[in-house]
Design a protein around this motif. Structure first.
Motif, PDB file in Angstrom:
ATOM      1  N   GLU A  92     -60.015  23.096  46.052  1.00 24.20           N
ATOM      2  CA  GLU A  92     -59.714  22.796  47.449  1.00 24.20           C
ATOM      3  C   GLU A  92     -59.605  21.288  47.686  1.00 24.20           C
ATOM      4  OE1 GLU A  92     -62.784  24.841  49.589  1.00 24.20           O
ATOM      5  OE2 GLU A  92     -61.581  26.673  49.759  1.00 24.20           O
ATOM      6  N   ALA A  93     -60.452  20.519  46.999  1.00 22.47           N
ATOM      7  CA  ALA A  93     -60.396  19.066  47.157  1.00 22.47           C
ATOM      8  C   ALA A  93     -59.097  18.505  46.609  1.00 22.47           C
ATOM      9  CB  ALA A  93     -61.602  18.421  46.462  1.00 22.47           C
ATOM     10  N   PHE A  94     -58.614  19.029  45.480  1.00 27.51           N
ATOM     11  CA  PHE A  94     -57.313  18.614  44.968  1.00 27.51           C
ATOM     12  C   PHE A  94     -56.206  19.011  45.947  1.00 27.51           C
ATOM     13  CE2 PHE A  94     -59.106  18.330  40.544  1.00 27.51           C
ATOM     14  CZ  PHE A  94     -58.689  17.042  40.300  1.00 27.51           C
ATOM     15  N   ALA A  95     -56.327  20.222  46.516  1.00 26.30           N
ATOM     16  CA  ALA A  95     -55.290  20.703  47.434  1.00 26.30           C
ATOM     17  C   ALA A  95     -55.182  19.816  48.668  1.00 26.30           C
ATOM     18  CB  ALA A  95     -55.589  22.138  47.838  1.00 26.30           C
ATOM     19  N   ILE A 130     -68.013  16.408  44.463  1.00 28.26           N
ATOM     20  CA  ILE A 130     -66.646  16.890  44.284  1.00 28.26           C
ATOM     21  C   ILE A 130     -65.605  15.798  44.535  1.00 28.26           C
ATOM     22  CG2 ILE A 130     -64.908  18.549  45.029  1.00 28.26           C
ATOM     23  CD1 ILE A 130     -67.158  19.870  43.503  1.00 28.26           C
ATOM     24  N   LYS A 131     -65.608  15.215  45.712  1.00 25.45           N
ATOM     25  CA  LYS A 131     -64.538  14.282  46.072  1.00 25.45           C
ATOM     26  C   LYS A 131     -64.517  13.029  45.199  1.00 25.45           C
ATOM     27  CE  LYS A 131     -63.600  15.949  50.707  1.00 25.45           C
ATOM     28  NZ  LYS A 131     -63.491  15.636  52.144  1.00 25.45           N
ATOM     29  N   PRO A 132     -65.664  12.423  44.862  1.00 24.91           N
ATOM     30  CA  PRO A 132     -65.601  11.281  43.929  1.00 24.91           C
ATOM     31  C   PRO A 132     -65.010  11.663  42.579  1.00 24.91           C
ATOM     32  CG  PRO A 132     -67.711  11.312  45.064  1.00 24.91           C
ATOM     33  CD  PRO A 132     -67.031  12.603  45.404  1.00 24.91           C
ATOM     34  N   PRO A 174     -68.577  25.377  42.713  1.00 21.85           N
ATOM     35  CA  PRO A 174     -68.083  24.051  42.317  1.00 21.85           C
ATOM     36  C   PRO A 174     -66.606  24.058  41.929  1.00 21.85           C
ATOM     37  CG  PRO A 174     -70.242  24.448  41.353  1.00 21.85           C
ATOM     38  CD  PRO A 174     -69.805  25.745  41.957  1.00 21.85           C
ATOM     39  N   TRP A 175     -66.175  25.074  41.175  1.00 22.55           N
ATOM     40  CA  TRP A 175     -64.776  25.125  40.736  1.00 22.55           C
ATOM     41  C   TRP A 175     -63.849  25.424  41.910  1.00 22.55           C
ATOM     42  CZ3 TRP A 175     -63.658  23.367  36.062  1.00 22.55           C
ATOM     43  CH2 TRP A 175     -64.693  23.309  35.116  1.00 22.55           C
ATOM     44  N   TRP A 176     -64.283  26.283  42.797  1.00 25.80           N
ATOM     45  CA  TRP A 176     -63.477  26.612  43.974  1.00 25.80           C
ATOM     46  C   TRP A 176     -63.330  25.383  44.867  1.00 25.80           C
ATOM     47  CZ3 TRP A 176     -64.708  31.778  46.982  1.00 25.80           C
ATOM     48  CH2 TRP A 176     -63.657  32.066  47.857  1.00 25.80           C
ATOM     49  N   VAL A 183     -62.832  14.057  42.033  1.00 24.05           N
ATOM     50  CA  VAL A 183     -61.387  14.268  42.212  1.00 24.05           C
ATOM     51  C   VAL A 183     -60.651  12.938  42.212  1.00 24.05           C
ATOM     52  CG1 VAL A 183     -59.651  15.014  43.890  1.00 24.05           C
ATOM     53  CG2 VAL A 183     -61.588  16.504  43.346  1.00 24.05           C
ATOM     54  N   ARG A 184     -61.198  11.947  42.921  1.00 30.53           N
ATOM     55  CA  ARG A 184     -60.528  10.638  42.973  1.00 30.53           C
ATOM     56  C   ARG A 184     -60.400  10.030  41.584  1.00 30.53           C
ATOM     57  NH1 ARG A 184     -63.596  10.159  47.893  1.00 30.53           N
ATOM     58  NH2 ARG A 184     -65.286   9.095  46.790  1.00 30.53           N
ATOM     59  N   GLU A 185     -61.412  10.239  40.746  1.00 31.26           N
ATOM     60  CA  GLU A 185     -61.386   9.676  39.397  1.00 31.26           C
ATOM     61  C   GLU A 185     -60.490  10.479  38.448  1.00 31.26           C
ATOM     62  OE1 GLU A 185     -65.422   9.661  38.170  1.00 31.26           O
ATOM     63  OE2 GLU A 185     -66.074   8.187  39.675  1.00 31.26           O
ATOM     64  N   SER A 186     -60.081  11.697  38.867  1.00 26.14           N
ATOM     65  CA  SER A 186     -59.367  12.603  37.959  1.00 26.14           C
ATOM     66  C   SER A 186     -57.878  12.713  38.232  1.00 26.14           C
ATOM     67  CB  SER A 186     -59.994  14.004  38.046  1.00 26.14           C
ATOM     68  OG  SER A 186     -61.368  13.970  37.712  1.00 26.14           O
ATOM     69  N   ILE A 187     -57.395  12.048  39.269  1.00 29.75           N
ATOM     70  CA  ILE A 187     -55.981  12.146  39.623  1.00 29.75           C
ATOM     71  C   ILE A 187     -55.115  11.687  38.449  1.00 29.75           C
ATOM     72  CG2 ILE A 187     -54.177  11.239  41.145  1.00 29.75           C
ATOM     73  CD1 ILE A 187     -56.308  11.101  43.350  1.00 29.75           C
ATOM     74  N   GLY A 188     -54.165  12.524  38.088  1.00 30.30           N
ATOM     75  CA  GLY A 188     -53.240  12.191  37.010  1.00 30.30           C
ATOM     76  C   GLY A 188     -53.680  12.653  35.643  1.00 30.30           C
ATOM     77  N   LYS A 189     -54.891  13.167  35.531  1.00 29.87           N
ATOM     78  CA  LYS A 189     -55.376  13.613  34.217  1.00 29.87           C
ATOM     79  C   LYS A 189     -54.927  15.042  33.937  1.00 29.87           C
ATOM     80  CE  LYS A 189     -59.430  10.576  34.117  1.00 29.87           C
ATOM     81  NZ  LYS A 189     -60.909  10.485  34.062  1.00 29.87           N
ATOM     82  N   ASP A 190     -54.928  15.388  32.679  1.00 24.48           N
ATOM     83  CA  ASP A 190     -54.555  16.722  32.223  1.00 24.48           C
ATOM     84  C   ASP A 190     -55.583  17.757  32.688  1.00 24.48           C
ATOM     85  OD1 ASP A 190     -55.049  18.772  29.685  1.00 24.48           O
ATOM     86  OD2 ASP A 190     -52.938  18.443  30.172  1.00 24.48           O
ATOM     87  N   ASP A 191     -55.107  18.997  32.959  1.00 24.82           N
ATOM     88  CA  ASP A 191     -56.002  20.077  33.414  1.00 24.82           C
ATOM     89  C   ASP A 191     -57.195  20.271  32.476  1.00 24.82           C
ATOM     90  OD1 ASP A 191     -54.155  20.436  35.397  1.00 24.82           O
ATOM     91  OD2 ASP A 191     -53.920  22.593  35.079  1.00 24.82           O
TER      92      ASP A 191
END
Length: 375
Positions: A224-227, A111-113, A218-220, A115-123
């Motif tokens: 939470e990781a983005f939050a 999850i966390k890796p 996984p989606w939940w 999220v780090r790679e997805s910051i700024g990307k479209d939903d």
């Protein structure tokens, strides 16, 4: 009339070389609407889901289908053929002893890796990439496991690969002798009202090996990781709207095609609400729906061995001190008390009970809602 495609997938091999196969039915939607995956009969004796899949196939022939629909009856060919005399077993892998519905895979370390790679990307990009990541991880487990897989893992992972491709997942089960009830993730409790099911168990963001957890946790956890980074993505948003349920259809070892038709219509009410189909005639019934949190869903174990007369009715609140059951002990007749009543100290809502009247001390006699409330 809508046409389904049919594929038979191989999920394993027997000692004789005979293949273990599972039928997969697919209906292609006519738009980019959300998709659904529905499977039945992961546990051998839990056969009513196959009748529901049949009725869904019949109803969907003449419904406007917007999103892709995948239906899988006989999901576990080992379990549904596991007989002992007149009884179907198939709740546990006979080789490993593991519950067939506790073999799915989720590794939260992804999850966390991600999220780090997805910051700024479209939903929508995040959702598509995350879905592909989960599929890739399952395929790695299937194709690149140096020490191999158990029979149950091989079956579960191939089903999970199908489930990860959908937005909504319904895993059809039954209890021993049971009322209809729904395992629902806490964040999706508003969706429970779209099933014609009176009893709902709200489950937390904890993975314990079941298919519903493997597809919603996984989606939940992603949200939470983005939050944690102060980024507000919502699993109720269009791109990240993913829900999974275990649908308990009643009692095992029997099918009822008339009841299955009503259960299929119940599922279509949910699919109509989610936009998978366009069939406004499918609307949920007005009913009282009770719920409790998973931690308050309790098993009551028999305090003694004997022959049980189950007294408590499903779905009706049972007041504190009122009898759940009475236990007959004929060995005590004439020199003791042959009849024993068992009750609980708090009000409960009975949901299911053991299939047999003959129980040992410590048998799971009933499962009940405690601290329940109207949904």
């Amino acid at each position: 009339m809508n046409r389904f495609s049919k594929e038979v997938i191989n999920v394993g091999e027997m000692a004789s070389g005979a293949l273990l196969t599972v039928p997969v039915y697919r209906l292609k939607g006519d738009s980019s609407a959300p998709s659904v995956y529905i499977q039945a009969n992961m546990h051998g004796a839990e056969v009513q889901g196959n009748a529901v899949v049949f009725q869904l196939l019949e109803l969907l022939k003449n419904i406007s289908v917007k999103g892709d629909v995948t239906l899988v009856p006989y999901a576990n060919p080992v379990a549904c053929n596991h007989k002992n005399g007149e009884y179907t077993l198939g709740r546990f892998d006979p080789i490993t002893g593991v519950n067939w519905n506790r073999m799915y895979h989720f590794d939260p370390s992804i999850i966390k890796p991600f999220v780090r790679e997805s910051i700024g990307k479209d939903d929508a990009i995040i959702a598509a990439n995350f879905k592909q990541l989960m599929i890739d991880k399952i395929e790695q487990k299937l194709e690149h496991n140096a020490f191999g897989l158990t029979t149950g893992q091989r079956i579960a992972y191939q089903l999970q690969r199908l489930a990860h491709q959908a937005d909504y997942v319904l895993d059809l089960h039954t209890g021993p002798i049971s009322s209809k009830h729904l395992y629902c993730p806490e964040y999706a409790k508003a969706s429970a009202q779209y099933f014609n099911i009176p009893h709902n168990i709200l489950i937390p963001n904890t993975f314990d090996g079941a298919l519903d957890e493997a597809t919603f946790c996984p989606w939940w956890q992603l949200q939470e990781a983005f939050a944690e980074l102060g980024i507000k993505y919502s699993i109720s948003s269009k791109a990240l709207n993913k829900e999974s349920f275990t649908v308990e259809l009643g009692s095992q070892e029997q099918i009822d095609l008339d009841a299955a038709l009503e259960d299929a219509k119940s599922i279509l009410c949910y699919l109509q609400h989610k936009g998978v189909i366009d069939a406004a005639q499918y609307q949920p019934q007005i009913m009282t729906r009770f719920a409790c949190y998973l931690k308050d869903y309790k098993a009551y174990y028999s305090p003694m061995g004997g022959m049980v007369d189950y007294l408590a009715e499903f779905g009706k609140p049972l007041a504190a001190g009122k009898p759940l059951a009475r236990i007959l002990r004929m060995d005590n007749y004439g020199d003791g008390d042959p009849l024993h009543y068992v009750s609980l100290e708090n009000e409960v809502l009975p949901i299911l009970h053991f299939a047999s009247a003959s129980v040992n001390q410590g048998t799971e006699l009933y499962k009940v809602f405690t601290h329940f409330f109207e949904l």
